[in-house]
Design a protein around this motif. Structure first.
Motif, short mmCIF file in Angstrom:
data_model
loop_
_atom_site.label_atom_id
_atom_site.label_comp_id
_atom_site.label_asym_id
_atom_site.label_seq_id
_atom_site.Cartn_x
_atom_site.Cartn_y
_atom_site.Cartn_z
N ASP A 24 0.98 -1.25 0.07
CA ASP A 24 0.10 -0.13 -0.13
C ASP A 24 0.83 1.25 0.09
OD1 ASP A 24 -2.47 -1.33 -0.11
OD2 ASP A 24 -2.78 -1.20 2.17
N GLY A 25 1.98 1.36 0.55
CA GLY A 25 2.71 2.34 0.63
C GLY A 25 3.31 2.66 -0.71
N THR A 26 3.91 1.51 -1.14
CA THR A 26 4.43 1.77 -2.79
C THR A 26 3.39 2.26 -3.57
OG1 THR A 26 5.99 -0.18 -2.20
CG2 THR A 26 5.62 0.57 -4.60
N ARG A 27 2.16 1.66 -3.56
CA ARG A 27 1.04 2.28 -4.40
C ARG A 27 0.86 3.74 -4.16
NH1 ARG A 27 -3.06 -2.89 -4.45
NH2 ARG A 27 -1.67 -4.22 -5.85
N SER A 28 0.83 4.23 -2.78
CA SER A 28 0.61 5.54 -2.57
C SER A 28 1.69 6.13 -2.94
CB SER A 28 0.41 5.48 -0.96
OG SER A 28 -0.70 4.62 -0.46
N ILE A 29 2.85 5.89 -2.94
CA ILE A 29 4.07 6.89 -3.42
C ILE A 29 3.74 7.00 -5.02
CG2 ILE A 29 6.65 7.04 -3.78
CD1 ILE A 29 6.64 5.56 -1.16
N ALA A 30 3.55 5.91 -5.75
CA ALA A 30 3.54 6.05 -7.22
C ALA A 30 2.13 6.63 -7.51
CB ALA A 30 3.33 4.73 -7.63
N SER A 32 0.89 9.18 -5.76
CA SER A 32 1.11 10.58 -5.08
C SER A 32 -0.28 10.89 -4.31
CB SER A 32 1.29 11.58 -6.15
OG SER A 32 2.34 11.52 -6.80
N LEU A 34 -2.88 8.91 -1.01
CA LEU A 34 -3.18 7.58 -0.14
C LEU A 34 -3.96 6.43 -0.60
CD1 LEU A 34 -2.49 6.42 2.64
CD2 LEU A 34 -4.78 7.36 3.46
#
Length: 104
Positions: A24-30, A32, A34
């Motif tokens: 989820d963190g990786t998807r959130s960074i990608a 931009s 949450l």
């Protein structure tokens, strides 16, 4: 033996929760923003047939339980649900320390 199984299962659920948090963190960074994967979406991605069978059997047997308990659990973020269940199992399987004042 039961305590070992509880701790073992709890450990793997905690590990799965951390993996889900990283995803989820990786998807959130990608993205931009949450991005959280719900437990229901994760279950559907892993085994859609079993989710549908669980839903139909729960609605046929106890629709109130499905609506009041299971739907809110399935709408939780997957990492939070895995971490919560893992912590509960680890707590249930913990080895109690013996008190030095205990007799016997």
């Amino acid at each position: 033996m039961i305590r070992f199984l509880l701790r073992f299962t709890g450990f793997w659920l905690l590990a799965g929760g951390f993996v889900a948090l990283i995803v989820d963190g990786t998807r959130s960074i990608a993205a931009s923003g949450l991005v959280l994967t719900s437990a229901g979406d994760a279950w559907f991605a892993l085994a859609p047939g079993s989710l549908e069978r669980a839903e139909t059997s729960a609605k046929a047997g106890m629709p109130a339980v499905w609506n009041a308990v299971l739907l809110p659990l399935l709408s939780m973020p997957a990492f939070a649900l895995l971490l919560l269940i893992g912590l509960i199992l680890m707590g249930l399987g913990r080895v109690r320390e013996r008190s030095r004042f205990e007799i016997g």
